[in-house]
Design a protein around this motif. Structure first.
Motif, PDB file in Angstrom:
ATOM      1  N   ASN A  27      -6.797  -9.697  -1.472  1.00 18.59           N
ATOM      2  CA  ASN A  27      -6.521  -8.299  -1.770  1.00 18.59           C
ATOM      3  C   ASN A  27      -7.746  -7.624  -2.383  1.00 18.59           C
ATOM      4  N   THR A  30     -10.709  -7.212   0.154  1.00 21.87           N
ATOM      5  CA  THR A  30     -10.426  -6.137   1.105  1.00 21.87           C
ATOM      6  C   THR A  30     -10.637  -4.770   0.466  1.00 21.87           C
ATOM      7  N   ASN A  31     -10.117  -4.595  -0.729  1.00 22.38           N
ATOM      8  CA  ASN A  31     -10.271  -3.311  -1.415  1.00 22.38           C
ATOM      9  C   ASN A  31     -11.723  -3.044  -1.798  1.00 22.38           C
ATOM     10  N   ALA A  34     -13.519  -1.881   1.330  1.00 17.61           N
ATOM     11  CA  ALA A  34     -13.141  -0.491   1.610  1.00 17.61           C
ATOM     12  C   ALA A  34     -13.895   0.464   0.698  1.00 17.61           C
ATOM     13  N   SER A  40     -11.598   5.596   3.268  1.00 19.61           N
ATOM     14  CA  SER A  40     -10.232   5.623   2.739  1.00 19.61           C
ATOM     15  C   SER A  40      -9.209   5.164   3.773  1.00 19.61           C
ATOM     16  N   SER A  41      -9.583   5.146   5.045  1.00 17.71           N
ATOM     17  CA  SER A  41      -8.639   4.713   6.076  1.00 17.71           C
ATOM     18  C   SER A  41      -8.757   3.214   6.373  1.00 17.71           C
ATOM     19  N   TYR A  42      -9.639   2.512   5.646  1.00 20.92           N
ATOM     20  CA  TYR A  42      -9.800   1.070   5.831  1.00 20.92           C
ATOM     21  C   TYR A  42      -8.512   0.365   5.422  1.00 20.92           C
ATOM     22  N   ARG A  43      -8.236  -0.776   6.031  1.00 21.66           N
ATOM     23  CA  ARG A  43      -6.979  -1.478   5.743  1.00 21.66           C
ATOM     24  C   ARG A  43      -6.847  -1.794   4.250  1.00 21.66           C
ATOM     25  N   SER A  44      -5.625  -1.797   3.772  1.00 23.24           N
ATOM     26  CA  SER A  44      -5.402  -2.066   2.349  1.00 23.24           C
ATOM     27  C   SER A  44      -5.238  -3.562   2.123  1.00 23.24           C
ATOM     28  N   GLY A  45      -5.604  -3.996   0.928  1.00 26.85           N
ATOM     29  CA  GLY A  45      -5.501  -5.405   0.588  1.00 26.85           C
ATOM     30  C   GLY A  45      -4.070  -5.897   0.594  1.00 26.85           C
ATOM     31  N   GLY A  46      -3.153  -5.064   0.125  1.00 28.34           N
ATOM     32  CA  GLY A  46      -1.747  -5.448   0.111  1.00 28.34           C
ATOM     33  C   GLY A  46      -1.199  -5.689   1.499  1.00 28.34           C
TER      34      GLY A  46
END
Length: 118
Positions: A27, A30-31, A34, A40-46
């Motif tokens: 998580n 990934t964040n 980003a 801001s449209s990059y995949r979220s860690g969750g």
């Protein structure tokens, strides 16, 4: 704002928690990517953690591939002379349950954090 993380601490926490901390680390990585990409449209860690759990780890291999590529491109953008660790990270993920590829990616992220703060 992101902070550098101790790779040794993250690896030890992953081992002592039988891999549960690895999901928190995924998580975070990934964040952080980003944030460094300023996307801001990059995949979220969750969402990455959820998809990895739902697919019994299969999505995690795709995530390692894609995130390794993204980190490599970020390093190129910041002028680092680095090599593409994507294939190495995939092979290591198969044999080390994500811990070693996460450590490699975290090392690169720590270097990128240093570059952005200077």
């Amino acid at each position: 704002m992101i902070r550098k993380k101790s790779i040794v601490t993250c690896v030890l926490l992953s081992i002592f928690t039988c891999g549960i901390y690895s999901f928190i680390w995924i998580n975070s990585v990934t964040n952080d990517v980003a944030f460094l990409r300023k996307d801001s449209s990059y995949r979220s860690g969750g969402m990455v953690v959820l998809l990895t759990i739902i697919t019994c780890g299969i999505y995690g291999y795709y995530w390692i591939y894609q995130t390794s590529k993204d980190i490599y491109y970020l390093e190129q953008d910041y002028g680092f002379r680095s090599s593409d660790n994507t294939v190495l990270n995939i092979i290591l993920a198969i044999f080390t349950a994500y811990v070693v590829p996460l450590a490699i990616m975290q090392s690169s992220i720590n270097n990128l954090i240093d570059a952005t703060q200077n």
